[in-house]
Design a protein around this motif. Structure first.
Motif, mmCIF file in Angstrom:
data_model
loop_
_atom_site.group_PDB
_atom_site.id
_atom_site.type_symbol
_atom_site.label_atom_id
_atom_site.label_comp_id
_atom_site.label_asym_id
_atom_site.label_seq_id
_atom_site.Cartn_x
_atom_site.Cartn_y
_atom_site.Cartn_z
ATOM 1 N N LYS A 1 -49.295 124.509 12.942
ATOM 2 C CA LYS A 1 -48.304 125.398 12.337
ATOM 3 C C LYS A 1 -46.952 124.714 12.168
ATOM 4 O O LYS A 1 -46.108 125.190 11.430
ATOM 5 C CB LYS A 1 -48.148 126.659 13.177
ATOM 6 N N HIS A 2 -46.717 123.647 12.880
ATOM 7 C CA HIS A 2 -45.456 122.921 12.731
ATOM 8 C C HIS A 2 -45.682 121.443 13.015
ATOM 9 O O HIS A 2 -46.666 121.062 13.625
ATOM 10 C CB HIS A 2 -44.388 123.489 13.668
ATOM 11 N N PHE A 3 -44.751 120.643 12.537
ATOM 12 C CA PHE A 3 -44.804 119.210 12.771
ATOM 13 C C PHE A 3 -43.537 118.802 13.513
ATOM 14 O O PHE A 3 -42.458 119.316 13.239
ATOM 15 C CB PHE A 3 -44.886 118.432 11.453
ATOM 16 N N LEU A 4 -43.691 117.878 14.406
ATOM 17 C CA LEU A 4 -42.560 117.295 15.111
ATOM 18 C C LEU A 4 -42.388 115.893 14.565
ATOM 19 O O LEU A 4 -43.344 115.130 14.500
ATOM 20 C CB LEU A 4 -42.848 117.273 16.617
ATOM 21 N N SER A 5 -41.178 115.569 14.133
ATOM 22 C CA SER A 5 -40.914 114.250 13.558
ATOM 23 C C SER A 5 -39.863 113.522 14.366
ATOM 24 O O SER A 5 -39.034 114.143 15.033
ATOM 25 C CB SER A 5 -40.423 114.385 12.113
ATOM 26 N N ALA A 6 -39.890 112.211 14.279
ATOM 27 C CA ALA A 6 -38.877 111.371 14.914
ATOM 28 C C ALA A 6 -38.370 110.384 13.877
ATOM 29 O O ALA A 6 -39.144 109.834 13.097
ATOM 30 C CB ALA A 6 -39.484 110.615 16.102
ATOM 31 N N ALA A 7 -37.062 110.190 13.842
ATOM 32 C CA ALA A 7 -36.449 109.204 12.956
ATOM 33 C C ALA A 7 -35.509 108.349 13.788
ATOM 34 O O ALA A 7 -35.041 108.767 14.854
ATOM 35 C CB ALA A 7 -35.682 109.889 11.828
ATOM 36 N N THR A 8 -35.228 107.159 13.311
ATOM 37 C CA THR A 8 -34.376 106.248 14.069
ATOM 38 C C THR A 8 -33.176 105.785 13.252
ATOM 39 O O THR A 8 -33.256 105.647 12.036
ATOM 40 C CB THR A 8 -35.147 104.993 14.534
ATOM 41 N N ILE A 9 -32.098 105.572 13.953
ATOM 42 C CA ILE A 9 -30.939 104.887 13.388
ATOM 43 C C ILE A 9 -30.937 103.521 14.058
ATOM 44 O O ILE A 9 -30.695 103.411 15.261
ATOM 45 C CB ILE A 9 -29.628 105.635 13.676
ATOM 46 N N VAL A 10 -31.265 102.496 13.283
ATOM 47 C CA VAL A 10 -31.375 101.146 13.816
ATOM 48 C C VAL A 10 -30.163 100.347 13.361
ATOM 49 O O VAL A 10 -29.912 100.215 12.162
ATOM 50 C CB VAL A 10 -32.678 100.457 13.333
ATOM 51 N N LEU A 11 -29.407 99.849 14.332
ATOM 52 C CA LEU A 11 -28.230 99.033 14.043
ATOM 53 C C LEU A 11 -28.474 97.605 14.497
ATOM 54 O O LEU A 11 -29.040 97.375 15.563
ATOM 55 C CB LEU A 11 -27.004 99.582 14.782
ATOM 56 N N VAL B 1 -44.678 112.816 14.902
ATOM 57 C CA VAL B 1 -45.053 112.490 16.280
ATOM 58 C C VAL B 1 -46.518 112.858 16.459
ATOM 59 O O VAL B 1 -46.933 113.966 16.121
ATOM 60 C CB VAL B 1 -44.171 113.269 17.282
ATOM 61 N N GLU B 2 -47.306 111.926 16.961
ATOM 62 C CA GLU B 2 -48.727 112.182 17.167
ATOM 63 C C GLU B 2 -48.936 113.030 18.421
ATOM 64 O O GLU B 2 -48.091 113.046 19.325
ATOM 65 C CB GLU B 2 -49.480 110.858 17.280
ATOM 66 N N GLU B 3 -50.054 113.744 18.464
ATOM 67 C CA GLU B 3 -50.356 114.600 19.606
ATOM 68 C C GLU B 3 -50.335 113.791 20.899
ATOM 69 O O GLU B 3 -50.956 112.730 20.999
ATOM 70 C CB GLU B 3 -51.727 115.251 19.422
ATOM 71 N N GLY B 4 -49.598 114.276 21.893
ATOM 72 C CA GLY B 4 -49.504 113.613 23.185
ATOM 73 C C GLY B 4 -48.496 112.472 23.237
ATOM 74 O O GLY B 4 -48.313 111.864 24.286
ATOM 75 N N GLU B 5 -47.821 112.188 22.124
ATOM 76 C CA GLU B 5 -46.868 111.079 22.052
ATOM 77 C C GLU B 5 -45.451 111.590 22.325
ATOM 78 O O GLU B 5 -45.081 112.676 21.885
ATOM 79 C CB GLU B 5 -46.940 110.461 20.649
ATOM 80 N N SER B 6 -44.653 110.803 23.017
ATOM 81 C CA SER B 6 -43.261 111.183 23.265
ATOM 82 C C SER B 6 -42.415 110.891 22.025
ATOM 83 O O SER B 6 -42.804 110.091 21.163
ATOM 84 C CB SER B 6 -42.700 110.405 24.461
ATOM 85 N N LEU B 7 -41.260 111.544 21.925
ATOM 86 C CA LEU B 7 -40.333 111.262 20.825
ATOM 87 C C LEU B 7 -39.923 109.793 20.822
ATOM 88 O O LEU B 7 -39.856 109.156 19.774
ATOM 89 C CB LEU B 7 -39.091 112.143 20.932
ATOM 90 N N LYS B 8 -39.663 109.259 22.006
ATOM 91 C CA LYS B 8 -39.256 107.861 22.133
ATOM 92 C C LYS B 8 -40.337 106.923 21.603
ATOM 93 O O LYS B 8 -40.064 106.038 20.794
ATOM 94 C CB LYS B 8 -38.940 107.546 23.595
ATOM 95 N N ALA C 1 -42.791 107.629 19.592
ATOM 96 C CA ALA C 1 -42.993 107.850 18.157
ATOM 97 C C ALA C 1 -41.939 107.107 17.346
ATOM 98 O O ALA C 1 -42.245 106.498 16.319
ATOM 99 C CB ALA C 1 -42.952 109.337 17.840
ATOM 100 N N ALA C 2 -40.692 107.143 17.787
ATOM 101 C CA ALA C 2 -39.616 106.433 17.091
ATOM 102 C C ALA C 2 -39.874 104.929 17.075
ATOM 103 O O ALA C 2 -39.713 104.269 16.044
ATOM 104 C CB ALA C 2 -38.274 106.746 17.752
ATOM 105 N N ILE C 3 -40.297 104.398 18.197
ATOM 106 C CA ILE C 3 -40.606 102.961 18.294
ATOM 107 C C ILE C 3 -41.776 102.607 17.373
ATOM 108 O O ILE C 3 -41.715 101.638 16.620
ATOM 109 C CB ILE C 3 -40.912 102.579 19.766
ATOM 110 N N ARG C 4 -42.847 103.407 17.428
ATOM 111 C CA ARG C 4 -44.040 103.133 16.624
ATOM 112 C C ARG C 4 -43.745 103.235 15.131
ATOM 113 O O ARG C 4 -44.120 102.359 14.353
ATOM 114 C CB ARG C 4 -45.167 104.116 17.004
ATOM 115 N N GLU C 5 -43.077 104.307 14.715
ATOM 116 C CA GLU C 5 -42.797 104.500 13.294
ATOM 117 C C GLU C 5 -41.908 103.383 12.744
ATOM 118 O O GLU C 5 -42.130 102.906 11.627
ATOM 119 C CB GLU C 5 -42.135 105.863 13.055
ATOM 120 N N THR C 6 -40.921 102.958 13.509
ATOM 121 C CA THR C 6 -40.049 101.865 13.052
ATOM 122 C C THR C 6 -40.850 100.579 12.900
ATOM 123 O O THR C 6 -40.695 99.863 11.901
ATOM 124 C CB THR C 6 -38.877 101.663 14.027
ATOM 125 N N LYS C 7 -41.730 100.292 13.842
ATOM 126 C CA LYS C 7 -42.574 99.096 13.766
ATOM 127 C C LYS C 7 -43.515 99.176 12.564
ATOM 128 O O LYS C 7 -43.663 98.203 11.816
ATOM 129 C CB LYS C 7 -43.372 98.940 15.071
#
Length: 76
Positions: free
Chosen positions: A4-14, A37-44, A46-52
């Motif tokens: 019913k909903h999605f949880l997303s993570a985005a990063t500001i990379v400097l 964010v995948e099921e069972g994954e933390s926001l942290k 998810a941010a690392i994985r998506e950026t990679k």
């Protein structure tokens, strides 16, 4: 059944020059790296994985800066 909903993570990379990393997406143009964010994954993690996945860059999360909820869309 779709969630019913999605949880997303985005990063500001400097970098060391305080330049921001942006990814050029095919539909929305330039944006920060991020995604669902995948099921069972933390926001942290998810941010690392998506950026990679989107940039090939390994990052370290140093702080969280915001949480946003889109309340204008209803899900039925």
């Amino acid at each position: 059944m779709a969630p019913k909903h999605f949880l997303s993570a985005a990063t500001i990379v400097l970098n060391e020059h305080n330049e921001i990393l942006l990814i050029k997406g095919p539909e929305r143009g330039w944006e920060m790296p991020g995604g669902v964010v995948e099921e069972g994954e933390s926001l942290k993690n998810a941010a690392i994985r998506e950026t990679k996945e989107e940039s090939g860059i390994d990052i370290e999360v140093t702080k969280f800066c915001a949480v946003f909820q889109n309340v204008s869309q209803s899900i039925e």
